[in-house]
Design a protein around this motif. Structure first.
Motif, PDB file in Angstrom:
ATOM      1  N   GLY A  13       7.991  72.163  68.878  1.00 30.20           N
ATOM      2  CA  GLY A  13       8.643  72.618  67.432  1.00 30.20           C
ATOM      3  C   GLY A  13       9.615  71.510  66.850  1.00 30.20           C
ATOM      4  O   GLY A  13       9.809  70.416  67.449  1.00 30.20           O
ATOM      5  N   LEU A  14       9.829  71.745  65.880  1.00 30.66           N
ATOM      6  CA  LEU A  14      10.830  70.771  64.913  1.00 30.66           C
ATOM      7  C   LEU A  14      12.047  70.660  65.765  1.00 30.66           C
ATOM      8  O   LEU A  14      12.338  69.441  65.968  1.00 30.66           O
ATOM      9  CB  LEU A  14      11.092  71.109  63.663  1.00 30.66           C
ATOM     10  N   ARG A  15      12.396  71.723  66.293  1.00 36.54           N
ATOM     11  CA  ARG A  15      13.882  71.665  67.206  1.00 36.54           C
ATOM     12  C   ARG A  15      13.556  70.657  68.168  1.00 36.54           C
ATOM     13  O   ARG A  15      14.329  69.700  68.634  1.00 36.54           O
ATOM     14  CB  ARG A  15      14.238  72.876  67.315  1.00 36.54           C
ATOM     15  N   SER A  16      12.488  70.803  69.169  1.00 35.78           N
ATOM     16  CA  SER A  16      12.299  69.962  70.248  1.00 35.78           C
ATOM     17  C   SER A  16      12.248  68.674  69.775  1.00 35.78           C
ATOM     18  O   SER A  16      12.772  67.726  70.627  1.00 35.78           O
ATOM     19  CB  SER A  16      11.110  70.596  70.870  1.00 35.78           C
ATOM     20  N   ARG A  17      11.475  68.252  68.863  1.00 33.57           N
ATOM     21  CA  ARG A  17      11.153  66.990  68.422  1.00 33.57           C
ATOM     22  C   ARG A  17      12.448  66.256  68.155  1.00 33.57           C
ATOM     23  O   ARG A  17      12.869  65.374  68.592  1.00 33.57           O
ATOM     24  CB  ARG A  17      10.261  66.896  67.256  1.00 33.57           C
ATOM     25  N   LEU A  18      13.610  66.893  67.364  1.00 32.09           N
ATOM     26  CA  LEU A  18      14.664  66.358  66.972  1.00 32.09           C
ATOM     27  C   LEU A  18      15.536  66.307  68.304  1.00 32.09           C
ATOM     28  O   LEU A  18      16.222  65.340  68.444  1.00 32.09           O
ATOM     29  CB  LEU A  18      15.403  67.421  65.901  1.00 32.09           C
ATOM     30  N   MET A  19      15.509  67.173  69.076  1.00 32.09           N
ATOM     31  CA  MET A  19      16.275  67.115  70.300  1.00 32.09           C
ATOM     32  C   MET A  19      15.875  65.897  71.192  1.00 32.09           C
ATOM     33  O   MET A  19      16.534  65.118  71.749  1.00 32.09           O
ATOM     34  CB  MET A  19      16.346  68.266  71.082  1.00 32.09           C
ATOM     35  N   SER A  20      14.480  65.741  71.233  1.00 32.21           N
ATOM     36  CA  SER A  20      14.168  64.430  72.075  1.00 32.21           C
ATOM     37  C   SER A  20      14.489  63.273  71.382  1.00 32.21           C
ATOM     38  O   SER A  20      14.897  62.253  72.104  1.00 32.21           O
ATOM     39  CB  SER A  20      12.654  64.646  72.053  1.00 32.21           C
ATOM     40  N   LEU A  21      14.231  63.014  70.063  1.00 31.42           N
ATOM     41  CA  LEU A  21      14.638  61.958  69.414  1.00 31.42           C
ATOM     42  C   LEU A  21      16.080  61.786  69.527  1.00 31.42           C
ATOM     43  O   LEU A  21      16.586  60.488  69.827  1.00 31.42           O
ATOM     44  CB  LEU A  21      14.347  62.208  67.851  1.00 31.42           C
ATOM     45  N   LEU A  22      17.094  62.561  69.333  1.00 32.23           N
ATOM     46  CA  LEU A  22      18.389  62.562  69.533  1.00 32.23           C
ATOM     47  C   LEU A  22      18.893  62.099  70.813  1.00 32.23           C
ATOM     48  O   LEU A  22      19.689  61.234  71.266  1.00 32.23           O
ATOM     49  CB  LEU A  22      19.086  63.762  69.059  1.00 32.23           C
ATOM     50  N   SER A  23      18.180  62.750  71.930  1.00 29.81           N
ATOM     51  CA  SER A  23      18.625  62.341  73.314  1.00 29.81           C
ATOM     52  C   SER A  23      17.972  60.687  73.430  1.00 29.81           C
ATOM     53  O   SER A  23      18.713  59.917  74.438  1.00 29.81           O
ATOM     54  CB  SER A  23      17.997  63.208  74.279  1.00 29.81           C
ATOM     55  N   SER A  24      16.984  60.471  72.922  1.00 30.93           N
ATOM     56  CA  SER A  24      16.346  59.052  73.207  1.00 30.93           C
ATOM     57  C   SER A  24      17.358  58.151  72.407  1.00 30.93           C
ATOM     58  O   SER A  24      17.769  56.958  72.981  1.00 30.93           O
ATOM     59  CB  SER A  24      15.128  58.804  72.765  1.00 30.93           C
ATOM     60  N   ILE A  25      17.987  58.538  71.485  1.00 32.15           N
ATOM     61  CA  ILE A  25      18.798  57.598  70.670  1.00 32.15           C
ATOM     62  C   ILE A  25      20.169  57.409  71.277  1.00 32.15           C
ATOM     63  O   ILE A  25      20.738  56.400  71.499  1.00 32.15           O
ATOM     64  CB  ILE A  25      19.112  58.098  69.180  1.00 32.15           C
ATOM     65  N   LEU A  26      20.712  58.542  71.831  1.00 35.93           N
ATOM     66  CA  LEU A  26      21.939  58.666  72.580  1.00 35.93           C
ATOM     67  C   LEU A  26      21.791  57.730  73.888  1.00 35.93           C
ATOM     68  O   LEU A  26      22.742  57.243  74.298  1.00 35.93           O
ATOM     69  CB  LEU A  26      22.508  60.027  72.872  1.00 35.93           C
ATOM     70  N   ALA A  27      20.716  57.900  74.674  1.00 36.06           N
ATOM     71  CA  ALA A  27      20.376  57.082  75.907  1.00 36.06           C
ATOM     72  C   ALA A  27      20.532  55.738  75.716  1.00 36.06           C
ATOM     73  O   ALA A  27      20.866  54.917  76.627  1.00 36.06           O
ATOM     74  CB  ALA A  27      19.069  57.693  76.434  1.00 36.06           C
ATOM     75  N   ASP A  28      20.020  55.252  74.422  1.00 37.34           N
ATOM     76  CA  ASP A  28      19.872  53.834  74.170  1.00 37.34           C
ATOM     77  C   ASP A  28      21.156  53.190  73.797  1.00 37.34           C
ATOM     78  O   ASP A  28      21.282  51.979  73.458  1.00 37.34           O
ATOM     79  CB  ASP A  28      18.763  53.641  73.274  1.00 37.34           C
ATOM     80  N   SER A  29      22.086  54.079  73.326  1.00 42.13           N
ATOM     81  CA  SER A  29      23.407  53.649  72.514  1.00 42.13           C
ATOM     82  C   SER A  29      24.118  52.993  73.420  1.00 42.13           C
ATOM     83  O   SER A  29      24.316  53.082  74.904  1.00 42.13           O
ATOM     84  CB  SER A  29      24.122  54.755  71.873  1.00 42.13           C
ATOM     85  N   PRO A  30      25.059  51.715  73.108  1.00 40.64           N
ATOM     86  CA  PRO A  30      25.903  51.055  73.928  1.00 40.64           C
ATOM     87  C   PRO A  30      26.941  51.753  74.448  1.00 40.64           C
ATOM     88  O   PRO A  30      27.266  52.815  74.019  1.00 40.64           O
ATOM     89  CB  PRO A  30      26.350  49.955  73.067  1.00 40.64           C
ATOM     90  N   LYS A  31      27.508  51.425  75.712  1.00 39.77           N
ATOM     91  CA  LYS A  31      28.608  52.227  76.307  1.00 39.77           C
ATOM     92  C   LYS A  31      29.728  52.252  75.250  1.00 39.77           C
ATOM     93  O   LYS A  31      29.955  51.234  74.626  1.00 39.77           O
ATOM     94  CB  LYS A  31      28.673  51.579  77.714  1.00 39.77           C
ATOM     95  N   GLU A  32      30.592  53.101  75.494  1.00 42.28           N
ATOM     96  CA  GLU A  32      31.809  53.061  74.486  1.00 42.28           C
ATOM     97  C   GLU A  32      32.753  52.014  74.832  1.00 42.28           C
ATOM     98  O   GLU A  32      32.601  51.645  76.168  1.00 42.28           O
ATOM     99  CB  GLU A  32      32.430  54.485  75.066  1.00 42.28           C
ATOM    100  N   ARG A  33      33.256  51.542  74.150  1.00 43.92           N
ATOM    101  CA  ARG A  33      34.207  50.626  74.378  1.00 43.92           C
ATOM    102  C   ARG A  33      35.467  50.899  74.925  1.00 43.92           C
ATOM    103  O   ARG A  33      36.063  51.901  74.630  1.00 43.92           O
ATOM    104  CB  ARG A  33      34.544  49.567  73.146  1.00 43.92           C
TER     105      ARG A  33
END
Length: 90
Positions: free
Chosen positions: A65-85
Motif C-alpha cells: 500500500g501507499l503507506r507501506s511504501r512511504l514508510m519503507s522509503l522514509l526508513s531507508s532515508i533515515l538509515a542512510d542519514s549521517p550521524k547527528e553532530r
C-alpha cells in the motif's frame, strides 16, 4: 514464467480488454456478424479475471500500500542519514 509475471500479464490483458470492449460498443459493425456477443462475453471474462487476480495479489501480500511504501522509503532515508553532530563541533 513465475506467478508475478502471469499476474502482471493478466492485469495488462484486463486493461486491454476494457479498451477493446469500449471499441466494440462504439463500433459494433466492425465485428464479424454473429461474433459480437461472443467477443463481448470473452472480454468481460478477461476483465473479471484481471480483477480477481488483483484481489489475490493483495491477499497474498504481493502489493504494498501507499503507506507501506512511504514508510519503507522514509526508513531507508533515515538509515542512510549521517550521524547527528555532537554539540560544539562544526
Amino acid at each position: 514464467m513465475n506467478r508475478e509475471q502471469l499476474a502482471a500479464e493478466a492485469v495488462q490483458a484486463g486493461r486491454n480488454s476494457k479498451h477493446n470492449l469500449k471499441l466494440i460498443r462504439k463500433y459494433p459493425d466492425r465485428m464479424l456478424p454473429g461474433k459480437t456477443e461472443d467477443g463481448m462475453e470473452y472480454l468481460n471474462r478477461m476483465i473479471r479475471f484481471a480483477e480477481e487476480e488483483k484481489k489475490n495479489a493483495r491477499r497474498a501480500g504481493r502489493t504494498l500500500g501507499l503507506r507501506s511504501r512511504l514508510m519503507s522509503l522514509l526508513s531507508s532515508i533515515l538509515a542512510d542519514s549521517p550521524k547527528e553532530r555532537k554539540e560544539g563541533t562544526v
